[in-house]
Design a protein around this motif. Structure first.
Motif, PDB file in Angstrom:
ATOM      1  N   LEU A 340       0.824  -1.207   0.000  1.00  0.00           N
ATOM      2  CA  LEU A 340       0.000   0.000   0.000  1.00  0.00           C
ATOM      3  C   LEU A 340       0.861   1.262   0.000  1.00  0.00           C
ATOM      4  N   LYS A 341       0.465   2.224  -0.846  1.00  0.00           N
ATOM      5  CA  LYS A 341       1.174   3.501  -0.931  1.00  0.00           C
ATOM      6  C   LYS A 341       0.163   4.646  -0.982  1.00  0.00           C
ATOM      7  N   GLU A 342       0.549   5.783  -0.452  1.00  0.00           N
ATOM      8  CA  GLU A 342      -0.319   6.952  -0.534  1.00  0.00           C
ATOM      9  C   GLU A 342      -0.503   7.378  -1.988  1.00  0.00           C
ATOM     10  N   GLU A 343      -1.718   7.835  -2.322  1.00  0.00           N
ATOM     11  CA  GLU A 343      -2.171   8.247  -3.654  1.00  0.00           C
ATOM     12  C   GLU A 343      -2.489   7.054  -4.560  1.00  0.00           C
ATOM     13  N   GLN A 344      -2.257   5.841  -4.063  1.00  0.00           N
ATOM     14  CA  GLN A 344      -2.574   4.642  -4.845  1.00  0.00           C
ATOM     15  C   GLN A 344      -4.089   4.448  -4.928  1.00  0.00           C
ATOM     16  N   VAL A 345      -4.579   3.963  -6.060  1.00  0.00           N
ATOM     17  CA  VAL A 345      -5.990   3.623  -6.223  1.00  0.00           C
ATOM     18  C   VAL A 345      -6.140   2.112  -6.052  1.00  0.00           C
ATOM     19  N   ILE A 346      -7.023   1.721  -5.142  1.00  0.00           N
ATOM     20  CA  ILE A 346      -7.237   0.302  -4.879  1.00  0.00           C
ATOM     21  C   ILE A 346      -8.734  -0.004  -4.886  1.00  0.00           C
ATOM     22  N   SER A 347      -9.052  -1.288  -4.970  1.00  0.00           N
ATOM     23  CA  SER A 347     -10.445  -1.729  -4.922  1.00  0.00           C
ATOM     24  C   SER A 347     -10.763  -2.230  -3.515  1.00  0.00           C
ATOM     25  N   ILE A 348     -11.918  -1.812  -2.999  1.00  0.00           N
ATOM     26  CA  ILE A 348     -12.380  -2.283  -1.694  1.00  0.00           C
ATOM     27  C   ILE A 348     -13.807  -2.795  -1.834  1.00  0.00           C
ATOM     28  N   GLY A 349     -14.258  -3.543  -0.840  1.00  0.00           N
ATOM     29  CA  GLY A 349     -15.626  -4.045  -0.885  1.00  0.00           C
ATOM     30  C   GLY A 349     -16.167  -4.330   0.496  1.00  0.00           C
ATOM     31  N   TRP A 350     -17.507  -4.441   0.593  1.00  0.00           N
ATOM     32  CA  TRP A 350     -18.148  -4.797   1.855  1.00  0.00           C
ATOM     33  C   TRP A 350     -19.516  -5.408   1.587  1.00  0.00           C
ATOM     34  N   ARG A 351     -19.998  -6.156   2.571  1.00  0.00           N
ATOM     35  CA  ARG A 351     -21.305  -6.802   2.455  1.00  0.00           C
ATOM     36  C   ARG A 351     -22.422  -5.794   2.661  1.00  0.00           C
ATOM     37  N   ALA A 352     -23.546  -6.027   2.018  1.00  0.00           N
ATOM     38  CA  ALA A 352     -24.715  -5.165   2.227  1.00  0.00           C
ATOM     39  C   ALA A 352     -25.171  -5.235   3.677  1.00  0.00           C
ATOM     40  N   GLU A 353     -25.023  -6.417   4.314  1.00  0.00           N
ATOM     41  CA  GLU A 353     -25.464  -6.589   5.708  1.00  0.00           C
ATOM     42  C   GLU A 353     -24.670  -5.735   6.683  1.00  0.00           C
ATOM     43  N   ASP A 354     -23.473  -5.301   6.280  1.00  0.00           N
ATOM     44  CA  ASP A 354     -22.637  -4.486   7.167  1.00  0.00           C
ATOM     45  C   ASP A 354     -22.843  -2.991   6.957  1.00  0.00           C
ATOM     46  N   CYS A 355     -23.729  -2.635   6.030  1.00  0.00           N
ATOM     47  CA  CYS A 355     -23.953  -1.226   5.685  1.00  0.00           C
ATOM     48  C   CYS A 355     -25.413  -0.879   5.956  1.00  0.00           C
ATOM     49  N   ARG A 356     -25.650   0.136   6.770  1.00  0.00           N
ATOM     50  CA  ARG A 356     -27.013   0.477   7.190  1.00  0.00           C
ATOM     51  C   ARG A 356     -27.412   1.840   6.633  1.00  0.00           C
ATOM     52  N   ALA A 357     -28.566   1.875   5.983  1.00  0.00           N
ATOM     53  CA  ALA A 357     -29.109   3.126   5.446  1.00  0.00           C
ATOM     54  C   ALA A 357     -30.040   3.730   6.490  1.00  0.00           C
ATOM     55  N   LEU A 358     -29.629   4.864   7.071  1.00  0.00           N
ATOM     56  CA  LEU A 358     -30.356   5.501   8.160  1.00  0.00           C
ATOM     57  C   LEU A 358     -31.007   6.798   7.682  1.00  0.00           C
ATOM     58  N   PRO A 359     -32.111   7.207   8.312  1.00  0.00           N
ATOM     59  CA  PRO A 359     -32.770   8.458   7.898  1.00  0.00           C
ATOM     60  C   PRO A 359     -31.840   9.653   8.092  1.00  0.00           C
ATOM     61  N   HIS A 360     -31.852  10.538   7.125  1.00  0.00           N
ATOM     62  CA  HIS A 360     -31.088  11.772   7.271  1.00  0.00           C
ATOM     63  C   HIS A 360     -31.754  12.857   6.445  1.00  0.00           C
ATOM     64  N   ALA A 361     -32.208  13.896   7.110  1.00  0.00           N
ATOM     65  CA  ALA A 361     -33.108  14.859   6.496  1.00  0.00           C
ATOM     66  C   ALA A 361     -32.482  15.636   5.352  1.00  0.00           C
ATOM     67  N   ASP A 362     -31.232  16.101   5.525  1.00  0.00           N
ATOM     68  CA  ASP A 362     -30.679  17.002   4.508  1.00  0.00           C
ATOM     69  C   ASP A 362     -29.345  16.548   3.933  1.00  0.00           C
ATOM     70  N   GLY A 363     -28.844  15.399   4.432  1.00  0.00           N
ATOM     71  CA  GLY A 363     -27.588  14.899   3.881  1.00  0.00           C
ATOM     72  C   GLY A 363     -26.363  15.631   4.373  1.00  0.00           C
ATOM     73  N   ALA A 364     -26.537  16.589   5.282  1.00  0.00           N
ATOM     74  CA  ALA A 364     -25.386  17.327   5.799  1.00  0.00           C
ATOM     75  C   ALA A 364     -24.695  16.523   6.875  1.00  0.00           C
ATOM     76  N   ALA A 365     -23.438  16.814   7.124  1.00  0.00           N
ATOM     77  CA  ALA A 365     -22.705  16.110   8.159  1.00  0.00           C
ATOM     78  C   ALA A 365     -23.297  16.409   9.523  1.00  0.00           C
ATOM     79  N   ILE A 366     -23.222  15.425  10.391  1.00  0.00           N
ATOM     80  CA  ILE A 366     -23.790  15.579  11.741  1.00  0.00           C
ATOM     81  C   ILE A 366     -22.779  16.334  12.606  1.00  0.00           C
TER      82      ILE A 366
END
Length: 366
Positions: A340-366
């Motif tokens: 691994l090196k800085e500025e390198q482009v790599i592929s990552i992945g994750w399961r749908a079960e590990d990612c949760r879609a939560l309500p957020h009114a305006d999409g701004a950072a909390i």
């Protein structure tokens, strides 16, 4: 009336008659449970504890202990042990006298006081310090004395208000396990207040996460970490990546979210409509690199911005899906260090079960 040991029924607290510090609190604590009240400063957790102890009065609602209302009961008549952040030991008394104080105040016989204090000292490993004064002891030892004093009169309930905050990191770790050991061995009921999520996750049977005077989520430590109910809990408990987007489809138990042009599959939590704005929550340790990433439901490219060596793991900060602060944690190995090196482009992945879609009114950072 339920069979709960402690019950808050519609409890509110205000100091100025306008702003509610605690809002419509309904909470039950089981007998023998270790329940932690967790939250940032001003969230209402300490006020809740003080109302239970009797040092604050509820503005509205009723508090029950072992099935009996206690709102109008003085603190000294509630039979509750208390461990304070500042220890609150009497400096002019010896350790033995400090621990004996609750028994002396209750006019227990001298013989019984001597036996109970000896047992309490042995329980916290301080038998040889009985004649010392608090100023002659370390912070960790003083905290043990405070715990012994809270337990010596065999209270129905023990309350602890940020008892480890004044200790250094090593002592905090040691005392966490000491307090949990005593809870398990004695079977006592403990209500514990902290703003430290590590304490809450490692010590508690359940955790009530407070936000703005309300309980945002009440769950087991694993439940809070793995299944946060809203963006506040996801952000407050542990570390998580937050990606903002819009629901483009809802089917069965999953949804698809458009995050800055990338489609991501996730578990919907409280989001119900196509077109709804959402915040995706994903723990950094759930992200895969290399070949395992190609086998995941979600696969994206990221550009590494920063590599941080942290001993047992490597922390990557990367750019993807509209953010420059996407965090990935991977176990430390010679392979990853060289690959691994800085500025390198790599592929990552994750399961749908590990990612949760939560309500957020305006999409701004909390």
């Amino acid at each position: 009336m339920s069979n709960s040991f402690v019950k808050f029924d519609g409890v509110q607290k205000t100091y100025d008659g306008e702003h509610l510090v605690v809002r419509d609190l309904n909470l039950e604590v089981k007998r023998g449970e270790f329940l932690t009240l967790l939250g940032p400063s001003g969230s209402g957790k300490t006020t809740t504890l003080m109302m239970l102890a009797g040092f604050e009065t509820a503005t509205h609602g009723e508090i029950y202990l072992d099935g009996k209302p206690i709102n109008r009961l003085a603190p000294e008549h509630r039979e509750i042990g208390m461990v304070f952040q500042s220890y609150a030991l009497f400096p002019h008394m010896t350790v033995e006298e400090n621990i004996a104080f609750p028994l002396t105040a209750r006019r227990v016989s001298r013989t019984e006081i001597r036996d109970r204090v000896a047992r309490a000292l042995d329980m916290v490993g301080l038998s040889r310090f009985a004649q010392r004064r608090p100023a002659q002891m370390s912070g960790g030892q003083q905290q043990r004395v405070a715990v012994a004093r809270a337990l010596v009169f065999e209270p129905k309930l023990v309350l602890m208000d940020e008892p480890l905050s004044a200790l250094d990191k090593q002592l905090r770790e040691q005392m966490k396990f000491e307090i949990k050991r005593l809870h398990d061995e004695l079977g006592i009921t403990i209500v514990y207040v902290t703003h430290d999520q590590s304490e809450a996750l490692t010590m508690s049977d359940r955790v009530a996460v407070f936000n703005d005077g309300r309980i945002a989520q009440l769950d087991t430590p694993a439940g809070l970490y793995e299944r946060p109910a809203d963006p506040f809990v996801a952000h407050f408990i542990g570390e998580n990546n937050r990606l903002y987007g819009e629901i483009v489809s809802l089917e069965d138990s999953h949804c698809t979210v458009n995050c800055n042009g990338t489609l991501i599959r996730a578990l919907p939590v409280g989001v119900r409509n196509v077109g709804e704005k959402t915040m995706l929550s994903l723990r950094p340790e759930r992200v895969s690199l290399g070949l395992p990433a190609d086998r995941q439901e979600n696969t994206v490219n990221v550009q590494i911005r920063q590599l941080i060596y942290l001993g047992d793991h490597i922390r990557l900060r990367a750019s993807t899906c509209g953010t420059d602060d996407f965090i990935i944690k991977i176990p430390n190995s010679a392979t990853w260090q060289s690959a691994l090196k800085e500025e390198q482009v790599i592929s990552i992945g994750w399961r749908a079960e590990d990612c949760r879609a939560l309500p957020h009114a305006d999409g701004a950072a909390i």
